[in-house]
Motif scaffolding. Sequence first.
Motif, mmCIF file in Angstrom:
data_model
loop_
_atom_site.group_PDB
_atom_site.id
_atom_site.type_symbol
_atom_site.label_atom_id
_atom_site.label_comp_id
_atom_site.label_asym_id
_atom_site.label_seq_id
_atom_site.Cartn_x
_atom_site.Cartn_y
_atom_site.Cartn_z
ATOM 1 N N ASP A 176 8.238 14.218 -5.819
ATOM 2 C CA ASP A 176 9.391 13.140 -6.378
ATOM 3 C C ASP A 176 9.603 12.536 -4.770
ATOM 4 O OD1 ASP A 176 10.784 11.459 -7.802
ATOM 5 O OD2 ASP A 176 12.610 12.711 -7.649
ATOM 6 N N ILE A 177 8.995 11.618 -4.557
ATOM 7 C CA ILE A 177 9.222 10.965 -3.041
ATOM 8 C C ILE A 177 9.978 9.785 -3.408
ATOM 9 C CG2 ILE A 177 8.126 9.860 -1.113
ATOM 10 C CD1 ILE A 177 5.578 11.528 -1.838
ATOM 11 N N MET A 178 10.903 9.704 -2.674
ATOM 12 C CA MET A 178 11.923 8.413 -2.647
ATOM 13 C C MET A 178 11.506 7.340 -1.738
ATOM 14 S SD MET A 178 14.151 9.196 -5.038
ATOM 15 C CE MET A 178 15.542 8.015 -4.519
ATOM 16 N N LEU A 179 11.529 6.221 -1.985
ATOM 17 C CA LEU A 179 11.618 5.055 -1.094
ATOM 18 C C LEU A 179 12.793 4.360 -0.885
ATOM 19 C CD1 LEU A 179 8.456 3.236 -2.986
ATOM 20 C CD2 LEU A 179 8.245 4.542 -1.002
ATOM 21 N N TYR A 180 13.291 4.703 0.461
ATOM 22 C CA TYR A 180 14.476 4.056 1.039
ATOM 23 C C TYR A 180 14.478 2.758 1.308
ATOM 24 C CZ TYR A 180 15.537 9.036 0.958
ATOM 25 O OH TYR A 180 15.888 10.174 0.721
ATOM 26 N N GLY A 181 15.542 1.874 1.342
ATOM 27 C CA GLY A 181 15.459 0.538 1.714
ATOM 28 C C GLY A 181 15.776 -0.367 0.632
ATOM 29 N N GLY A 182 15.841 0.233 -0.751
ATOM 30 C CA GLY A 182 16.342 -0.732 -1.985
ATOM 31 C C GLY A 182 15.216 -1.093 -2.306
ATOM 32 N N ALA A 183 15.605 -1.317 -3.793
ATOM 33 C CA ALA A 183 14.342 -1.963 -4.820
ATOM 34 C C ALA A 183 13.740 -3.297 -4.443
ATOM 35 C CB ALA A 183 15.126 -2.079 -6.263
ATOM 36 N N LEU A 184 14.805 -4.069 -3.846
ATOM 37 C CA LEU A 184 14.381 -5.534 -3.393
ATOM 38 C C LEU A 184 13.296 -5.533 -2.533
ATOM 39 C CD1 LEU A 184 14.822 -8.598 -3.989
ATOM 40 C CD2 LEU A 184 16.692 -8.280 -1.958
ATOM 41 N N LEU A 185 13.343 -4.500 -1.470
ATOM 42 C CA LEU A 185 12.385 -4.485 -0.283
ATOM 43 C C LEU A 185 11.022 -4.019 -0.983
ATOM 44 C CD1 LEU A 185 11.363 -4.364 2.744
ATOM 45 C CD2 LEU A 185 12.147 -2.241 2.542
ATOM 46 N N TRP A 186 11.159 -2.924 -1.760
ATOM 47 C CA TRP A 186 10.036 -2.345 -2.315
ATOM 48 C C TRP A 186 9.242 -3.207 -3.438
ATOM 49 C CZ3 TRP A 186 7.344 0.413 0.809
ATOM 50 C CH2 TRP A 186 8.443 1.076 2.013
ATOM 51 N N ASN A 187 10.070 -3.869 -4.031
ATOM 52 C CA ASN A 187 9.347 -4.531 -5.447
ATOM 53 C C ASN A 187 9.139 -6.067 -4.892
ATOM 54 O OD1 ASN A 187 9.905 -2.651 -7.073
ATOM 55 N ND2 ASN A 187 11.769 -3.075 -7.834
ATOM 56 N N PHE A 188 9.883 -6.873 -3.952
ATOM 57 C CA PHE A 188 9.399 -8.042 -3.711
ATOM 58 C C PHE A 188 9.102 -8.314 -2.087
ATOM 59 C CE2 PHE A 188 12.109 -8.234 -7.570
ATOM 60 C CZ PHE A 188 11.404 -8.839 -8.482
ATOM 61 N N ALA A 207 0.738 -1.093 -0.123
ATOM 62 C CA ALA A 207 -0.054 -0.239 0.070
ATOM 63 C C ALA A 207 0.820 1.291 0.092
ATOM 64 C CB ALA A 207 -0.773 -0.027 1.299
ATOM 65 N N ILE A 208 1.836 1.230 0.785
ATOM 66 C CA ILE A 208 2.879 2.419 0.721
ATOM 67 C C ILE A 208 3.453 2.649 -0.528
ATOM 68 C CG2 ILE A 208 5.157 3.220 1.767
ATOM 69 C CD1 ILE A 208 4.321 1.908 4.466
ATOM 70 N N LYS A 209 3.954 1.483 -1.272
ATOM 71 C CA LYS A 209 4.683 1.847 -2.619
ATOM 72 C C LYS A 209 3.737 2.294 -3.452
ATOM 73 C CE LYS A 209 7.104 -0.415 -6.238
ATOM 74 N NZ LYS A 209 7.949 -1.100 -6.663
ATOM 75 N N LEU A 210 2.529 1.591 -3.495
ATOM 76 C CA LEU A 210 1.449 2.177 -4.692
ATOM 77 C C LEU A 210 1.058 3.479 -4.188
ATOM 78 C CD1 LEU A 210 -0.909 -1.092 -4.867
ATOM 79 C CD2 LEU A 210 0.998 -0.134 -6.372
ATOM 80 N N GLY A 211 1.021 3.840 -2.905
ATOM 81 C CA GLY A 211 0.617 5.217 -2.774
ATOM 82 C C GLY A 211 1.268 6.248 -3.028
ATOM 83 N N VAL A 212 3.047 5.999 -2.964
ATOM 84 C CA VAL A 212 4.035 6.711 -3.483
ATOM 85 C C VAL A 212 4.002 6.971 -4.961
ATOM 86 C CG1 VAL A 212 6.653 7.011 -3.367
ATOM 87 C CG2 VAL A 212 5.394 6.459 -1.035
ATOM 88 N N LEU A 213 3.832 5.708 -5.582
ATOM 89 C CA LEU A 213 3.631 5.680 -6.964
ATOM 90 C C LEU A 213 2.685 6.705 -7.483
ATOM 91 C CD1 LEU A 213 4.650 2.129 -7.847
ATOM 92 C CD2 LEU A 213 6.147 3.923 -8.106
ATOM 93 N N LEU A 214 1.511 6.360 -7.101
ATOM 94 C CA LEU A 214 0.330 7.355 -7.195
ATOM 95 C C LEU A 214 0.612 8.826 -6.991
ATOM 96 C CD1 LEU A 214 -2.525 7.245 -8.388
ATOM 97 C CD2 LEU A 214 -3.466 7.039 -6.141
ATOM 98 N N LEU A 215 1.330 9.250 -5.812
ATOM 99 C CA LEU A 215 1.603 10.590 -5.674
ATOM 100 C C LEU A 215 2.453 11.257 -6.503
ATOM 101 C CD1 LEU A 215 1.812 10.625 -1.631
ATOM 102 C CD2 LEU A 215 0.009 11.909 -3.212
ATOM 103 N N ASN A 216 3.520 10.334 -6.721
ATOM 104 C CA ASN A 216 4.710 11.004 -7.944
ATOM 105 C C ASN A 216 3.949 10.977 -9.327
ATOM 106 O OD1 ASN A 216 6.588 10.999 -5.833
ATOM 107 N ND2 ASN A 216 7.505 8.996 -6.193
#
Length: 150
Positions: free
Chosen positions: A115-127, A100-109
């Motif tokens: 231009d909100i950045m998601l910290y923690g790496g692509a692996l965490l947020w994608n998988f 939900a956080i990832k989708l919310g950030v993508l929608l807001l961007n």
Amino acid sequence: MIFAEKLKTERKKKGWSQEDLAEKLFVSRQSVSKWENGQNYPSIEIIIKVSDLFGVTVDELLRSDEELTKKVIKDSKQLAHPKLKFIFDVLFLIGFALLAIKLGVLLLNKVTALDIMLYGGALLWNFGSLILMVGAGIGSGMLKDKYKQD
């Protein structure tokens, strides 16, 4: 002697009505009636109270009726699983929250100039959410199957 007969016999020895016994056990008279007619069984807490009231051992009450013994064993197994089930539910909710956080950030961007950045790496947020949700689902399913087998 099965539990129903034992309960009725012990109650009558004390000179109690079904209503009297029900009051002492904090249940309805209908519950006592169903137990005495073999239509239903009490919980282990009630069996312990009955044991104390009539001065008989829990073992005497349980071993007098094979169906009651099976019910008590099944109930006790069911009590052992909620903590593990809770852990799987929490893992699933964490995975859902990450998604939900990832989708919310993508929608807001996408819809705003942010231009909100998601910290923690692509692996965490994608998988991460996928791994948590699928893992929790599999674990919960295995727990459910184990309970059915027992």
